[in-house]
Design a protein around this motif. Structure first.
Motif, PDB file in Angstrom:
ATOM      1  N   LYS A   1     -20.065  25.544  14.124  1.00  0.00           N
ATOM      2  CA  LYS A   1     -21.374  25.299  14.732  1.00  0.00           C
ATOM      3  C   LYS A   1     -21.383  25.717  16.194  1.00  0.00           C
ATOM      4  CE  LYS A   1     -22.259  21.360  11.707  1.00  0.00           C
ATOM      5  NZ  LYS A   1     -22.582  19.920  11.649  1.00  0.00           N
ATOM      6  N   VAL A   2     -22.505  26.332  16.589  1.00  0.00           N
ATOM      7  CA  VAL A   2     -22.654  26.729  17.988  1.00  0.00           C
ATOM      8  C   VAL A   2     -23.881  26.095  18.634  1.00  0.00           C
ATOM      9  CG1 VAL A   2     -21.370  28.886  17.741  1.00  0.00           C
ATOM     10  CG2 VAL A   2     -23.840  28.895  17.401  1.00  0.00           C
ATOM     11  N   TYR A   3     -24.819  25.599  17.828  1.00  0.00           N
ATOM     12  CA  TYR A   3     -26.019  24.963  18.369  1.00  0.00           C
ATOM     13  C   TYR A   3     -26.610  24.073  17.283  1.00  0.00           C
ATOM     14  CZ  TYR A   3     -30.753  24.242  20.086  1.00  0.00           C
ATOM     15  OH  TYR A   3     -31.923  23.664  20.506  1.00  0.00           O
ATOM     16  N   GLU A   4     -27.128  22.908  17.719  1.00  0.00           N
ATOM     17  CA  GLU A   4     -27.806  22.034  16.775  1.00  0.00           C
ATOM     18  C   GLU A   4     -28.793  21.163  17.527  1.00  0.00           C
ATOM     19  OE1 GLU A   4     -26.848  19.033  13.038  1.00  0.00           O
ATOM     20  OE2 GLU A   4     -25.227  19.543  14.421  1.00  0.00           O
ATOM     21  N   ASP A   5     -29.971  21.003  16.950  1.00  0.00           N
ATOM     22  CA  ASP A   5     -30.949  20.043  17.449  1.00  0.00           C
ATOM     23  C   ASP A   5     -31.592  19.384  16.228  1.00  0.00           C
ATOM     24  OD1 ASP A   5     -33.033  21.752  16.534  1.00  0.00           O
ATOM     25  OD2 ASP A   5     -33.359  22.616  18.508  1.00  0.00           O
ATOM     26  N   ASP A   6     -32.683  18.680  16.430  1.00  0.00           N
ATOM     27  CA  ASP A   6     -33.276  17.945  15.316  1.00  0.00           C
ATOM     28  C   ASP A   6     -33.983  18.834  14.305  1.00  0.00           C
ATOM     29  OD1 ASP A   6     -35.255  18.487  17.246  1.00  0.00           O
ATOM     30  OD2 ASP A   6     -36.466  16.768  16.631  1.00  0.00           O
ATOM     31  N   ARG A   7     -34.192  20.122  14.615  1.00  0.00           N
ATOM     32  CA  ARG A   7     -34.931  21.011  13.708  1.00  0.00           C
ATOM     33  C   ARG A   7     -34.154  22.224  13.215  1.00  0.00           C
ATOM     34  NH1 ARG A   7     -40.613  22.472  16.052  1.00  0.00           N
ATOM     35  NH2 ARG A   7     -40.899  23.135  13.892  1.00  0.00           N
ATOM     36  N   ALA A   8     -33.030  22.552  13.862  1.00  0.00           N
ATOM     37  CA  ALA A   8     -32.309  23.774  13.497  1.00  0.00           C
ATOM     38  C   ALA A   8     -30.810  23.605  13.703  1.00  0.00           C
ATOM     39  CB  ALA A   8     -32.810  24.956  14.332  1.00  0.00           C
ATOM     40  N   LEU A   9     -30.067  24.440  12.991  1.00  0.00           N
ATOM     41  CA  LEU A   9     -28.613  24.510  13.128  1.00  0.00           C
ATOM     42  C   LEU A   9     -28.231  25.977  13.207  1.00  0.00           C
ATOM     43  CD1 LEU A   9     -25.753  23.208  13.004  1.00  0.00           C
ATOM     44  CD2 LEU A   9     -25.900  23.441  10.517  1.00  0.00           C
ATOM     45  N   VAL A  10     -27.264  26.276  14.083  1.00  0.00           N
ATOM     46  CA  VAL A  10     -26.743  27.635  14.214  1.00  0.00           C
ATOM     47  C   VAL A  10     -25.233  27.566  14.037  1.00  0.00           C
ATOM     48  CG1 VAL A  10     -26.532  29.674  15.695  1.00  0.00           C
ATOM     49  CG2 VAL A  10     -28.569  28.194  15.870  1.00  0.00           C
ATOM     50  N   PHE A  11     -24.718  28.438  13.177  1.00  0.00           N
ATOM     51  CA  PHE A  11     -23.275  28.499  12.945  1.00  0.00           C
ATOM     52  C   PHE A  11     -22.885  29.939  12.663  1.00  0.00           C
ATOM     53  CE2 PHE A  11     -25.484  27.298   9.090  1.00  0.00           C
ATOM     54  CZ  PHE A  11     -24.962  28.131   8.104  1.00  0.00           C
ATOM     55  N   LEU A  12     -21.587  30.221  12.786  1.00  0.00           N
ATOM     56  CA  LEU A  12     -21.106  31.583  12.572  1.00  0.00           C
ATOM     57  C   LEU A  12     -21.000  31.900  11.088  1.00  0.00           C
ATOM     58  CD1 LEU A  12     -18.311  32.062  15.246  1.00  0.00           C
ATOM     59  CD2 LEU A  12     -20.749  32.624  15.386  1.00  0.00           C
ATOM     60  N   ASP A  13     -21.292  33.150  10.762  1.00  0.00           N
ATOM     61  CA  ASP A  13     -21.089  33.665   9.415  1.00  0.00           C
ATOM     62  C   ASP A  13     -19.581  33.813   9.221  1.00  0.00           C
ATOM     63  OD1 ASP A  13     -20.874  35.501   7.126  1.00  0.00           O
ATOM     64  OD2 ASP A  13     -23.013  35.850   7.422  1.00  0.00           O
ATOM     65  N   ILE A  14     -19.050  33.313   8.119  1.00  0.00           N
ATOM     66  CA  ILE A  14     -17.593  33.394   7.885  1.00  0.00           C
ATOM     67  C   ILE A  14     -17.154  34.787   7.449  1.00  0.00           C
ATOM     68  CG2 ILE A  14     -17.284  30.936   7.463  1.00  0.00           C
ATOM     69  CD1 ILE A  14     -17.129  31.607   4.449  1.00  0.00           C
ATOM     70  N   MET A  15     -18.129  35.636   7.102  1.00  0.00           N
ATOM     71  CA  MET A  15     -17.842  37.039   6.795  1.00  0.00           C
ATOM     72  C   MET A  15     -18.728  37.899   7.699  1.00  0.00           C
ATOM     73  SD  MET A  15     -17.203  37.107   2.693  1.00  0.00           S
ATOM     74  CE  MET A  15     -18.404  35.901   2.141  1.00  0.00           C
ATOM     75  N   PRO A  16     -18.441  37.863   9.004  1.00  0.00           N
ATOM     76  CA  PRO A  16     -19.325  38.521   9.971  1.00  0.00           C
ATOM     77  C   PRO A  16     -19.356  40.028   9.821  1.00  0.00           C
ATOM     78  CG  PRO A  16     -17.293  37.887  11.029  1.00  0.00           C
ATOM     79  CD  PRO A  16     -17.255  37.302   9.639  1.00  0.00           C
ATOM     80  N   ARG A  17     -20.534  40.582  10.079  1.00  0.00           N
ATOM     81  CA  ARG A  17     -20.691  42.030  10.059  1.00  0.00           C
ATOM     82  C   ARG A  17     -20.338  42.624  11.418  1.00  0.00           C
ATOM     83  NH1 ARG A  17     -25.690  44.116   7.016  1.00  0.00           N
ATOM     84  NH2 ARG A  17     -24.261  45.880   6.899  1.00  0.00           N
ATOM     85  N   ALA A  18     -20.256  41.759  12.444  1.00  0.00           N
ATOM     86  CA  ALA A  18     -19.853  42.136  13.805  1.00  0.00           C
ATOM     87  C   ALA A  18     -19.461  40.849  14.523  1.00  0.00           C
ATOM     88  CB  ALA A  18     -20.995  42.839  14.530  1.00  0.00           C
ATOM     89  N   PRO A  19     -18.657  40.924  15.578  1.00  0.00           N
ATOM     90  CA  PRO A  19     -18.291  39.715  16.316  1.00  0.00           C
ATOM     91  C   PRO A  19     -19.527  38.964  16.823  1.00  0.00           C
ATOM     92  CG  PRO A  19     -16.878  41.536  16.957  1.00  0.00           C
ATOM     93  CD  PRO A  19     -17.972  42.117  16.093  1.00  0.00           C
ATOM     94  N   GLY A  20     -19.537  37.652  16.625  1.00  0.00           N
ATOM     95  CA  GLY A  20     -20.645  36.823  17.075  1.00  0.00           C
ATOM     96  C   GLY A  20     -21.771  36.672  16.071  1.00  0.00           C
ATOM     97  N   HIS A  21     -21.604  37.222  14.874  1.00  0.00           N
ATOM     98  CA  HIS A  21     -22.635  37.147  13.822  1.00  0.00           C
ATOM     99  C   HIS A  21     -22.912  35.677  13.496  1.00  0.00           C
ATOM    100  CE1 HIS A  21     -23.782  38.541   9.440  1.00  0.00           C
ATOM    101  NE2 HIS A  21     -24.628  37.622   9.902  1.00  0.00           N
ATOM    102  N   ALA A  22     -24.130  35.236  13.826  1.00  0.00           N
ATOM    103  CA  ALA A  22     -24.523  33.833  13.635  1.00  0.00           C
ATOM    104  C   ALA A  22     -25.668  33.724  12.639  1.00  0.00           C
ATOM    105  CB  ALA A  22     -24.944  33.222  14.972  1.00  0.00           C
ATOM    106  N   LEU A  23     -25.797  32.532  12.073  1.00  0.00           N
ATOM    107  CA  LEU A  23     -26.892  32.223  11.156  1.00  0.00           C
ATOM    108  C   LEU A  23     -27.709  31.089  11.753  1.00  0.00           C
ATOM    109  CD1 LEU A  23     -24.807  32.213   7.863  1.00  0.00           C
ATOM    110  CD2 LEU A  23     -26.235  34.069   8.733  1.00  0.00           C
TER     111      LEU A  23
END
Length: 144
Positions: free
Chosen positions: A25-47
């Motif tokens: 996880k890289v970001y979370e609030d009451d409406r959204a979550l952001v985490f890294l893709d475990i099979m990234p297409r490039a460094p830093g690939h987040a969802l």
């Protein structure tokens, strides 16, 4: 499949939201979550995913969709900074025919470096230590 296909509460991202599966996880609030893709297409690939149950763009509430894209913009800017990117690719797939694999709405935010091709989708699981490092870099850029 139609736009009315029911949301599956046992999809992998719903399990991540409930804490049943791990994520970088890289970001979370009451409406959204952001985490890294475990099979990234490039460094830093987040969802970026909404916390609201939404199968994809066809059934998400407009306000939730707008919020996901606001967060995606923040992640894109942070990814550009954290990974020295020259650009960013955003992707969103809806339904199987549209390329969707996990049926919880998600936006891919992929920092891009000029002249460097993205890896093919779901091609290579990233080393866990690298994901930890990339998550820390992106999280720090989001908090800056």
């Amino acid at each position: 499949m139609s736009a009315t296909t029911a949301y599956d509460t046992n999809n992998v991202f719903a399990k991540i939201l409930r804490g049943e599966l791990p994520a970088h996880k890289v970001y979370e609030d009451d409406r959204a979550l952001v985490f890294l893709d475990i099979m990234p297409r490039a460094p830093g690939h987040a969802l970026v995913i909404p916390k609201a149950p939404a199968r994809n763009i066809l059934d998400i509430e407009p306000d939730d969709l707008a919020y996901v894209h606001q967060i995606a913009q923040k992640v894109a800017k942070a990814g550009m900074s954290a990974f020295g990117a020259d650009g960013v690719t955003l992707q969103q797939f809806s339904e199987e025919a549209g390329g969707q694999v996990v049926f919880h709405l998600h936006v891919h935010v992929i920092p891009r470096v000029a002249g460097v091709a993205m890896k093919p989708p779901a091609s290579e699981m990233e080393n866990g230590d690298i994901l930890v490092s990339h998550a820390a870099k992106l999280k720090a850029a989001l908090e800056a």
